[in-house]
Design a protein around this motif. Structure first.
Motif, PDB file in Angstrom:
ATOM      1  N   THR A 195      66.325  28.869  72.000  1.00  0.00           N
ATOM      2  CA  THR A 195      65.929  29.927  71.066  1.00  0.00           C
ATOM      3  C   THR A 195      66.805  29.896  69.819  1.00  0.00           C
ATOM      4  N   GLU A 196      68.095  29.713  70.013  1.00  0.00           N
ATOM      5  CA  GLU A 196      69.021  29.667  68.866  1.00  0.00           C
ATOM      6  C   GLU A 196      68.788  28.421  68.019  1.00  0.00           C
ATOM      7  N   GLU A 242      65.918  26.859  67.678  1.00  0.00           N
ATOM      8  CA  GLU A 242      64.683  27.120  66.942  1.00  0.00           C
ATOM      9  C   GLU A 242      64.935  28.033  65.748  1.00  0.00           C
ATOM     10  N   ARG A 243      65.736  29.061  65.962  1.00  0.00           N
ATOM     11  CA  ARG A 243      66.046  30.005  64.876  1.00  0.00           C
ATOM     12  C   ARG A 243      66.785  29.306  63.737  1.00  0.00           C
ATOM     13  N   LEU A 244      67.814  28.526  64.097  1.00  0.00           N
ATOM     14  CA  LEU A 244      68.610  27.848  63.069  1.00  0.00           C
ATOM     15  C   LEU A 244      67.822  26.756  62.358  1.00  0.00           C
ATOM     16  N   ALA A 301      64.563  26.746  61.852  1.00  0.00           N
ATOM     17  CA  ALA A 301      63.653  27.445  60.940  1.00  0.00           C
ATOM     18  C   ALA A 301      64.403  27.953  59.713  1.00  0.00           C
ATOM     19  N   GLN A 302      65.583  28.501  59.949  1.00  0.00           N
ATOM     20  CA  GLN A 302      66.413  29.006  58.839  1.00  0.00           C
ATOM     21  C   GLN A 302      66.770  27.872  57.887  1.00  0.00           C
TER      22      GLN A 302
END
Length: 83
Positions: free
Chosen positions: A18-19, A21-23, A25-26
């Motif tokens: 999850t982290e 994926e978040r990073l 995308a960021q």
């Protein structure tokens, strides 16, 4: 075929995925690109560490100490003083 992509099934804990994926995308990159870059950065850090370990083994500390303790020379430039 040396530079062709290789596949590797990677299992990550859900929280880590999850982290990532978040990073990713960021950062505006794919998860694959994010992980490939992270692996490349880790390899680079490890190779850099190995390089300095090898260089240290070649160091002549007696010569270094002679150079550092010799008299004369110029005083440190502003900002180069020892702490």
């Amino acid at each position: 075929m040396k530079n062709s992509p290789a596949n590797y099934a990677l299992r990550l804990p859900r929280s880590l995925k999850t982290e990532v994926e978040r990073l990713a995308a960021q950062d505006g990159v794919s998860v694959n690109q994010f992980i490939a870059t992270a692996v490349a950065e880790k390899i680079s850090a490890m190779k850099t560490s190995e390089f300095f370990v090898e260089r240290k083994a070649q160091a002549d500390f007696a010569a270094f100490n002679r150079i550092m303790s010799r008299s004369g020379g110029e005083p440190p430039r502003p900002g180069d003083e020892s702490i």
